[in-house]
Design a protein around this motif. Structure first.
Motif, PDB file in Angstrom:
ATOM      1  N   ALA A  53    -116.931  16.302   1.177  1.00  0.00           N
ATOM      2  CA  ALA A  53    -117.677  15.509   2.151  1.00  0.00           C
ATOM      3  C   ALA A  53    -116.886  14.262   2.527  1.00  0.00           C
ATOM      4  CB  ALA A  53    -119.039  15.124   1.579  1.00  0.00           C
ATOM      5  N   ARG A  54    -116.314  13.626   1.534  1.00  0.00           N
ATOM      6  CA  ARG A  54    -115.559  12.404   1.804  1.00  0.00           C
ATOM      7  C   ARG A  54    -114.385  12.699   2.715  1.00  0.00           C
ATOM      8  NH1 ARG A  54    -113.570  11.140  -3.068  1.00  0.00           N
ATOM      9  NH2 ARG A  54    -115.698  11.438  -3.795  1.00  0.00           N
ATOM     10  N   ARG A  55    -113.627  13.735   2.373  1.00  0.00           N
ATOM     11  CA  ARG A  55    -112.464  14.076   3.188  1.00  0.00           C
ATOM     12  C   ARG A  55    -112.867  14.418   4.621  1.00  0.00           C
ATOM     13  NH1 ARG A  55    -107.139  16.728   1.865  1.00  0.00           N
ATOM     14  NH2 ARG A  55    -107.583  15.733  -0.120  1.00  0.00           N
ATOM     15  N   ALA A  56    -114.022  15.064   4.742  1.00  0.00           N
ATOM     16  CA  ALA A  56    -114.470  15.441   6.084  1.00  0.00           C
ATOM     17  C   ALA A  56    -115.050  14.256   6.837  1.00  0.00           C
ATOM     18  CB  ALA A  56    -115.503  16.555   5.990  1.00  0.00           C
ATOM     19  N   GLY A  57    -115.261  13.168   6.118  1.00  0.00           N
ATOM     20  CA  GLY A  57    -115.807  11.986   6.769  1.00  0.00           C
ATOM     21  C   GLY A  57    -117.289  12.104   7.087  1.00  0.00           C
ATOM     22  N   VAL A  58    -118.002  12.841   6.272  1.00  0.00           N
ATOM     23  CA  VAL A  58    -119.451  12.958   6.492  1.00  0.00           C
ATOM     24  C   VAL A  58    -120.183  12.625   5.201  1.00  0.00           C
ATOM     25  CG1 VAL A  58    -119.110  14.770   8.193  1.00  0.00           C
ATOM     26  CG2 VAL A  58    -119.560  15.374   5.812  1.00  0.00           C
ATOM     27  N   GLY A  59    -121.479  12.481   5.304  1.00  0.00           N
ATOM     28  CA  GLY A  59    -122.286  12.196   4.127  1.00  0.00           C
ATOM     29  C   GLY A  59    -122.494  13.439   3.289  1.00  0.00           C
ATOM     30  N   GLN A  60    -122.969  13.225   2.077  1.00  0.00           N
ATOM     31  CA  GLN A  60    -123.196  14.357   1.183  1.00  0.00           C
ATOM     32  C   GLN A  60    -124.224  15.321   1.790  1.00  0.00           C
ATOM     33  OE1 GLN A  60    -121.064  14.121  -1.785  1.00  0.00           O
ATOM     34  NE2 GLN A  60    -122.779  13.699  -3.180  1.00  0.00           N
ATOM     35  N   GLY A  61    -125.198  14.752   2.403  1.00  0.00           N
ATOM     36  CA  GLY A  61    -126.279  15.570   2.937  1.00  0.00           C
ATOM     37  C   GLY A  61    -125.786  16.586   3.948  1.00  0.00           C
ATOM     38  N   VAL A  62    -124.840  16.177   4.749  1.00  0.00           N
ATOM     39  CA  VAL A  62    -124.334  17.095   5.773  1.00  0.00           C
ATOM     40  C   VAL A  62    -123.682  18.295   5.112  1.00  0.00           C
ATOM     41  CG1 VAL A  62    -122.728  17.346   7.666  1.00  0.00           C
ATOM     42  CG2 VAL A  62    -123.973  15.225   7.357  1.00  0.00           C
ATOM     43  N   LEU A  63    -122.971  18.038   4.072  1.00  0.00           N
ATOM     44  CA  LEU A  63    -122.335  19.140   3.371  1.00  0.00           C
ATOM     45  C   LEU A  63    -123.392  20.122   2.885  1.00  0.00           C
ATOM     46  CD1 LEU A  63    -119.393  19.083   1.049  1.00  0.00           C
ATOM     47  CD2 LEU A  63    -121.484  20.040   0.151  1.00  0.00           C
ATOM     48  N   TYR A  64    -124.463  19.588   2.338  1.00  0.00           N
ATOM     49  CA  TYR A  64    -125.499  20.467   1.806  1.00  0.00           C
ATOM     50  C   TYR A  64    -126.293  21.149   2.905  1.00  0.00           C
ATOM     51  CZ  TYR A  64    -124.582  19.483  -2.997  1.00  0.00           C
ATOM     52  OH  TYR A  64    -123.987  19.437  -4.216  1.00  0.00           O
ATOM     53  N   ARG A  65    -126.364  20.512   4.037  1.00  0.00           N
ATOM     54  CA  ARG A  65    -127.021  21.185   5.146  1.00  0.00           C
ATOM     55  C   ARG A  65    -126.217  22.424   5.548  1.00  0.00           C
ATOM     56  NH1 ARG A  65    -130.212  20.609   9.564  1.00  0.00           N
ATOM     57  NH2 ARG A  65    -131.018  18.675   8.705  1.00  0.00           N
ATOM     58  N   HIS A  66    -124.921  22.268   5.614  1.00  0.00           N
ATOM     59  CA  HIS A  66    -124.104  23.383   6.086  1.00  0.00           C
ATOM     60  C   HIS A  66    -123.866  24.418   4.995  1.00  0.00           C
ATOM     61  CE1 HIS A  66    -123.249  21.941  10.089  1.00  0.00           C
ATOM     62  NE2 HIS A  66    -123.008  20.734   9.603  1.00  0.00           N
ATOM     63  N   PHE A  67    -123.687  23.933   3.781  1.00  0.00           N
ATOM     64  CA  PHE A  67    -123.398  24.849   2.669  1.00  0.00           C
ATOM     65  C   PHE A  67    -124.307  24.521   1.499  1.00  0.00           C
ATOM     66  CE2 PHE A  67    -119.311  23.737   4.757  1.00  0.00           C
ATOM     67  CZ  PHE A  67    -119.215  24.876   5.531  1.00  0.00           C
ATOM     68  N   PRO A  68    -125.328  25.318   1.319  1.00  0.00           N
ATOM     69  CA  PRO A  68    -126.321  24.972   0.297  1.00  0.00           C
ATOM     70  C   PRO A  68    -125.752  24.954  -1.110  1.00  0.00           C
ATOM     71  CG  PRO A  68    -126.730  27.148   1.210  1.00  0.00           C
ATOM     72  CD  PRO A  68    -125.659  26.522   2.055  1.00  0.00           C
ATOM     73  N   ASP A  69    -124.680  25.641  -1.341  1.00  0.00           N
ATOM     74  CA  ASP A  69    -124.086  25.578  -2.674  1.00  0.00           C
ATOM     75  C   ASP A  69    -122.587  25.817  -2.600  1.00  0.00           C
ATOM     76  OD1 ASP A  69    -123.792  28.251  -2.242  1.00  0.00           O
ATOM     77  OD2 ASP A  69    -125.563  28.790  -3.419  1.00  0.00           O
ATOM     78  N   ARG A  70    -121.950  25.711  -3.720  1.00  0.00           N
ATOM     79  CA  ARG A  70    -120.503  25.822  -3.763  1.00  0.00           C
ATOM     80  C   ARG A  70    -120.040  27.171  -3.217  1.00  0.00           C
ATOM     81  NH1 ARG A  70    -116.593  23.157  -6.577  1.00  0.00           N
ATOM     82  NH2 ARG A  70    -118.199  21.925  -7.591  1.00  0.00           N
ATOM     83  N   THR A  71    -120.781  28.190  -3.571  1.00  0.00           N
ATOM     84  CA  THR A  71    -120.395  29.520  -3.111  1.00  0.00           C
ATOM     85  C   THR A  71    -120.327  29.583  -1.591  1.00  0.00           C
ATOM     86  OG1 THR A  71    -121.420  30.523  -5.046  1.00  0.00           O
ATOM     87  CG2 THR A  71    -121.046  31.950  -3.151  1.00  0.00           C
ATOM     88  N   ALA A  72    -121.306  28.988  -0.957  1.00  0.00           N
ATOM     89  CA  ALA A  72    -121.323  29.016   0.502  1.00  0.00           C
ATOM     90  C   ALA A  72    -120.105  28.305   1.065  1.00  0.00           C
ATOM     91  CB  ALA A  72    -122.607  28.383   1.016  1.00  0.00           C
TER      92      ALA A  72
END
Lengths: 196, 196, 196, 196
Positions: B48-67
């Motif tokens: 998330a940090r590298r992408a420059g977005v918040g943690q939440g955005v990451l979880y919105r797009h990918f609910p878990d590590r596998t995704a």
DNA sequence: AATGAATGAGGATTCATTCAT
DNA sequence: GATGAATGAATCCTCATTCAT
């Protein structure tokens, strides 16, 4: 309320120095199993638990994860070295011993691949050393003009075969290992452990 | 549950829904890099940090590590499939594209090996599916009577080559990949990406 | 997984195993207070902070929220059981002890009501068990032909009184508890803790 | 690549002001269900989802959790007030309506108890107001010399009965509610909703 | 020399709230 | 007026490591 100056419960036996060696062996065995079952990132506490010792003992013997991994691998590597040192050793024979370890020890494989393993640069570094020892042992018995004589082909082949060794059962892993050597056109001796 | 307290400071820009696609792409790119640099167990927060977005955005797009892992690999696999579907595709050509991805994407390799990876059985399971897609794509162009026609040899070879692809630089990795195919006696077309 | 980096600063005192019992007691006390002040959903970290211990200690003693809640309630329930087991116990006397706990321990009330609490089915389930223990203790001293002899009336009454026990001060809560028992036409002994 | 100036996907219909009332109703219904199923701490996003609207709409109608809770309860309270205002209202009749709401609306009960609810002081405060409205409505029809005439007994009794209303089915909850009133020696009229 | 409790940083995940479109 | 993506603080939980006993 009176202060107890001692402890209520009994303190576990302290068997003295004798126990140290026993504990170390138990830890290495436990580590081998835990690494095989849960990967090289498994919690160290799981190793101590499986070995039936306290966390402190683990840290006494292995100051960090790398040391624990190294201890697990040391035996694999040493057996291969011994196989190569034997009077009547042949290249195919040493490969057979190497293959046996690939099949038996998931952690061993992990380590051979460790130079690709991202993160854990300490483990990676250590693995390189082990990898070199394996190469030296093999090259000692490598016949001139062998298919793998070229400078990089020996290590490359071992890495390639190690990647082939997957599957849930020992039998399956052995089957794949032999198939891999066959695809490489390399003859392998009996797949077996060496000495003790 | 205690309430979240509002923030005092100002809130960063919210670019609205438009940003969604952009963010997703940034996340996949970041994930690819982070996984390559730190392994599949790298902290998701780093992505998330590298992408420059918040943690939440990451979880919105990918609910878990596998995704997240799946998203990274999807493109690798799809390109190989497309290469195999091209009108004039050849086996060697598809292998070239496959090899390109092995060289470029550390995570891709990790996944091909995932069925050996201890722990993370969810990722492992997903990886098997991807692995099958790769095999299907290759087999589609596999000439009858090819050296790798036997039922398991194709997958085995790919795994073996993937293990050979190590080294710090792109050039080194390509050299080793080609050496590996050569050791296997398999001809490979130009190592290149496919389409866009 | 990235490694934990060691801490630069000094580590606080580690009082060794001796501290375990002390810490557990501190945690239970803190939990009782925090649950009373902020409800059963209060952050567990608040409990650790109030107890003056690290988060890990809390998790060592109570693997989840349910365990923490259970520990808090265990003492309430046990005292009621002990009051009922006393040689010369009377129904009114046991009710007095029960009422004392209703007044003193907000969490205790919460738990008696837990079977209505939405969510947290694990806590709910545990609470049912505790509730049964309280009922058994009371019924043991319930005189034949008592106003609350009917199969459900006993538990129902306790629940009803517990709902009455509100208010900011101990005195207010006791006043309401007694008023509630009076409305139910039930005689209650002295409101007091039992034993130590 | 050409920039799209519009959106690819269609924007959901904007039905204008008409939709506002519909949305509000849907939100209140959804909130009632969600609060009943998951407690007053349920994620607000769940309410928006259940109502089939975006998060923003929820916040437009209810700026915070308290407002959502209040909206859910408003209807319960108003019906009780209306029952008390009816020409031929009796105390027992109003109690019957009150009891109906206790049985039907888990959130309603939660709120009556809210002054004990730790945390969420805003909800607690609001609940007090509602509680007073309920008391006023009841007292309006309270016959002189009634068993519950004393200053606190009325509110206390309602709280006590509300605690009795537990159980998975409507029938069970009604049975317990009536048992509770019986234990209090209070006559209750038919348990029913009032008007529309 | 062993035990195992304690510490606390770090990573995963959730959700209240805002806001561009 | 509605949508739903983004934010990021807060919470949960894990585990490497230390250390009193």
């Amino acid at each position: 309320m009176m202060e107890h100056t001692g402890r209520d419960g009994r303190r576990p036996a302290n068997d003295g120095p004798k126990a140290a060696a026993r504990n170390r062996a138990a830890l290495v065995t436990a580590a081998r199993e835990i690494f095989a079952e849960h990967g090289l990132e498994a919690p160290l506490s799981a190793i101590a638990r499986r070995a039936g010792v306290g966390q402190g003992v683990l840290y006494r013997h292995f100051p960090d994860r790398t040391a624990a991994v190294a201890a697990v691998l040391e035996e694999n590597v040493r057996q291969i070295e011994q196989a190569a040192e034997a009077e009547d050793a042949t290249f195919a024979g040493v490969l057979g011993v190497l293959t046996w370890h690939l099949i038996e020890s998931a952690a061993f494989i992990g380590l051979l691949h460790a130079d690709r393993a991202a993160g854990r640069s300490d483990i990676r570094a250590h693995a390189l050393g082990l990898s070199e020892r394996v190469e030296r042992a093999l090259r000692r018995r490598l016949p001139g003009g062998h298919r793998l004589s070229a400078v990089n082909d020996l290590v490359l082949s071992v890495a390639m075969v190690s990647a082939a060794v997957t599957g849930p059962t020992r039998e399956e892993r052995e089957r794949r290992a032999l198939a891999a050597w066959r695809l490489l056109g390399v003859e392998v001796g009996p797949v077996r452990a060496f000495g003790g």
